[in-house]
Design a protein around this motif. Structure first.
Motif, PDB file in Angstrom:
ATOM      1  N   PRO A  60       0.953  -1.097  -0.034  1.00  0.00           N
ATOM      2  CA  PRO A  60       0.075  -0.387  -0.084  1.00  0.00           C
ATOM      3  C   PRO A  60       0.868   0.942  -0.093  1.00  0.00           C
ATOM      4  O   PRO A  60       0.763   2.447  -1.010  1.00  0.00           O
ATOM      5  N   SER A  61       1.615   1.237   0.720  1.00  0.00           N
ATOM      6  CA  SER A  61       2.868   2.279   0.452  1.00  0.00           C
ATOM      7  C   SER A  61       3.726   2.649  -0.842  1.00  0.00           C
ATOM      8  O   SER A  61       3.851   4.340  -0.980  1.00  0.00           O
ATOM      9  N   ASN A  62       3.165   2.295  -2.427  1.00  0.00           N
ATOM     10  CA  ASN A  62       3.287   2.487  -3.013  1.00  0.00           C
ATOM     11  C   ASN A  62       2.284   3.219  -3.806  1.00  0.00           C
ATOM     12  O   ASN A  62       2.472   3.826  -4.808  1.00  0.00           O
ATOM     13  N   ILE A  63       0.644   3.306  -3.418  1.00  0.00           N
ATOM     14  CA  ILE A  63       0.011   3.529  -4.169  1.00  0.00           C
ATOM     15  C   ILE A  63      -0.061   5.278  -3.367  1.00  0.00           C
ATOM     16  O   ILE A  63      -0.446   6.117  -2.315  1.00  0.00           O
ATOM     17  N   VAL A  64       0.028   5.923  -4.535  1.00  0.00           N
ATOM     18  CA  VAL A  64      -0.054   7.885  -4.499  1.00  0.00           C
ATOM     19  C   VAL A  64      -0.656   8.368  -4.674  1.00  0.00           C
ATOM     20  O   VAL A  64      -1.399   9.129  -4.024  1.00  0.00           O
ATOM     21  N   GLN A  65      -1.648   7.342  -5.691  1.00  0.00           N
ATOM     22  CA  GLN A  65      -2.853   7.708  -6.522  1.00  0.00           C
ATOM     23  C   GLN A  65      -4.510   7.765  -6.869  1.00  0.00           C
ATOM     24  O   GLN A  65      -3.694   6.616  -7.458  1.00  0.00           O
ATOM     25  N   LEU A  66      -5.389   7.722  -6.901  1.00  0.00           N
ATOM     26  CA  LEU A  66      -6.427   7.224  -7.553  1.00  0.00           C
ATOM     27  C   LEU A  66      -6.696   7.155  -8.943  1.00  0.00           C
ATOM     28  O   LEU A  66      -6.917   8.502  -8.841  1.00  0.00           O
ATOM     29  N   HIS A  67      -7.876   6.748  -9.381  1.00  0.00           N
ATOM     30  CA  HIS A  67      -7.986   6.987 -10.799  1.00  0.00           C
ATOM     31  C   HIS A  67      -9.601   6.641 -10.990  1.00  0.00           C
ATOM     32  O   HIS A  67      -9.952   5.027 -10.076  1.00  0.00           O
ATOM     33  N   VAL A  68     -10.220   7.006 -10.792  1.00  0.00           N
ATOM     34  CA  VAL A  68     -11.518   6.539 -10.933  1.00  0.00           C
ATOM     35  C   VAL A  68     -12.654   7.191 -12.168  1.00  0.00           C
ATOM     36  O   VAL A  68     -12.370   8.402 -12.025  1.00  0.00           O
ATOM     37  N   THR A  69     -13.511   6.875 -12.196  1.00  0.00           N
ATOM     38  CA  THR A  69     -14.336   6.841 -13.111  1.00  0.00           C
ATOM     39  C   THR A  69     -15.204   5.332 -13.962  1.00  0.00           C
ATOM     40  O   THR A  69     -15.293   4.357 -13.020  1.00  0.00           O
ATOM     41  N   GLY A  70     -16.748   5.793 -13.623  1.00  0.00           N
ATOM     42  CA  GLY A  70     -17.431   5.097 -14.075  1.00  0.00           C
ATOM     43  C   GLY A  70     -17.083   3.738 -15.305  1.00  0.00           C
ATOM     44  O   GLY A  70     -16.611   3.730 -15.945  1.00  0.00           O
TER      45      GLY A  70
END
Lengths: 279, 141
Positions: free
Chosen positions: A189-199
């Motif tokens: 989890p420490s690598n996850i910096v950003q999320l992309h979301v869309t439907g």
């Protein structure tokens, strides 16, 4: 607390440039600014925390990165001066063909070296941290590593972070019938910096990532899981077509903001191991 | 192909249905972009639209970061050569953005005014922010 924002698109320009209160960060697509738009970049950079996202560096293609694409990309980064830059764990071209779309790579040790070397080169050239995004694919290529293990090792080897596209994970999990929570729990989890979301789009029983729909209820659950799991710094809402009016997007941004407030785990508390999801 | 050399075992292990689905996805994304750029032209083609696009797409693959614009422009040319009607104002818009001209003016019969085609003078230009803009001068009669 993670900054909620949107992907800048020409169709959304007027709204985004009016500085609506629900947008706290903006991600631009580098290729959209290769030929023009320097003034917009400067305006956006002054108004928002800005992030530059690439589509065509094709990190998964062996051999040198296409020099014209990298030059253009670096030019955009120089003007935009983003917090970080991003592209995909994928290839878009071969020696002979520019496919123009993201294609999967084999999660092998050999590919790991190719992508890690390219990631380091891009990061050094742009003098920015690079984060890399998981893609959707109907084709599942098997290698020595699982996809999460490949991503963990890629981050370790190259120093890059992850841009976790929650929608892409959801789509792959549906099309390839695996548990997205297990997949997520295998990522550091420490690598996850950003999320992309869309439907997602569901067409004839196949899930697709057309970036054309509002976020569906079953996808929200996975977004909450991701926010609980990782110290996410930025969450970007994407839409590439079927653009709704600004009010609808603002409602979605407010809901994301609420999700961040209720599920955030970016306060630095806990170790990565503490954050692992029960599987 | 210049991609990391897969072993023959890896190639043999590929699921042909999944491979076809991946190929279809690449094509569908292309069709999707055409539909975004040329919604009225695609609409005018009716149920035959997809087959025209597939015929066009099998002979031509655009490259570079302006590929979608170029694809839309070439697709219109493909239709025109076949004598099939297109939405001229959409064609002008796509060519204008692709060409990077500062401004452009055209007489068109199909300028969209609240869903209706009007005979109009179509003006295309870039605003201060580098965003392409369009307006039309037309008679209300």
């Amino acid at each position: 607390m993670a900054l909620v924002g949107v992907g800048y698109r020409r169709q959304l320009a007027r709204w985004i440039l009016s500085n609506p209160p629900d947008i706290h960060s903006v991600e631009i697509t580098a290729e959209h600014f290769f030929d023009s738009g320097d003034d917009i970049l400067r305006t956006l950079s002054a108004a928002y925390p800005l992030y530059v996202h690439g589509l065509g560096l094709s990190l998964g293609t062996p051999g040198p990165i296409d020099s014209a694409t990298l030059d253009n990309f670096a030019g955009v980064v120089k003007i935009a001066d983003p917090e970080w830059i991003s592209d995909h764990v994928a290839f878009t071209r071969t020696d002979e063909v520019d496919l123009g779309h993201l294609n999967p790579i084999q999660p092998s040790i050999e590919t790991l070296k190719v992508i890690a070397d390219h990631a380091i080169e891009i990061s050094e050239r742009c003098n920015k941290r690079l984060i890399l995004e998981n893609i959707t694919s109907h084709l599942e290529l098997k290698g020595e590593l699982s996809e999460p293990e490949f991503l963990n090792r890629l981050c370790e080897k190259s120093g890059c972070g992850l841009l976790l596209d929650v929608t892409n994970l959801f789509i792959n999990s549906r099309n390839h019938r695996f548990d997205p929570r297990t997949w997520l729990s295998e990522l550091d989890p420490s690598n996850i910096v950003q999320l992309h979301v869309t439907g997602y789009s569901l067409i004839n029983g196949v899930w697709e990532d057309f970036h054309a729909e509002p976020i569906q209820d079953d996808l929200w659950e996975l977004i909450y899981e991701a926010l609980d799991y990782a110290p996410v710094q930025v969450l970007a809402l994407e839409r590439d077509t079927n653009f709704p009016d600004a009010r609808e997007l603002e409602d979605e941004l407010r809901k994301l903001e609420g999700a961040v407030a209720n599920h955030r785990s970016d306060d630095g508390s806990g170790t990565p191991a503490d954050r692992r999801l029960p599987t | 192909m210049g991609v990391v050399q897969p072993t023959s075992a890896h190639l043999a292990a590929l699921n042909p249905d999944a491979l076809q689905a991946q190929a279809d996805t690449l094509l569908n994304k292309r069709l999707h972009e055409l539909n975004n750029l040329l919604p009225r032209t695609i609409g005018m083609l009716g149920p035959e639209g997809r087959s025209y696009i597939l015929r066009f797409a099998s002979d031509y693959w655009p490259t570079g970061h302006l590929r979608h614009l170029e694809d839309a422009w070439r697709f219109c040319d493909f239709l025109k050569i076949k004598g099939i009607s297109i939405c001229q104002s959409e064609y002008n818009w796509v060519r204008f953005i692709f060409s990077r001209k500062r401004a452009s003016v055209h007489w068109v019969r199909d300028f969209d005014v609240r869903g209706k085609s009007r005979f109009a003078l179509q003006f295309l230009y870039w605003n201060r922010n580098g965003v392409p803009q369009e307006f039309g001068l037309y008679s209300r009669l």
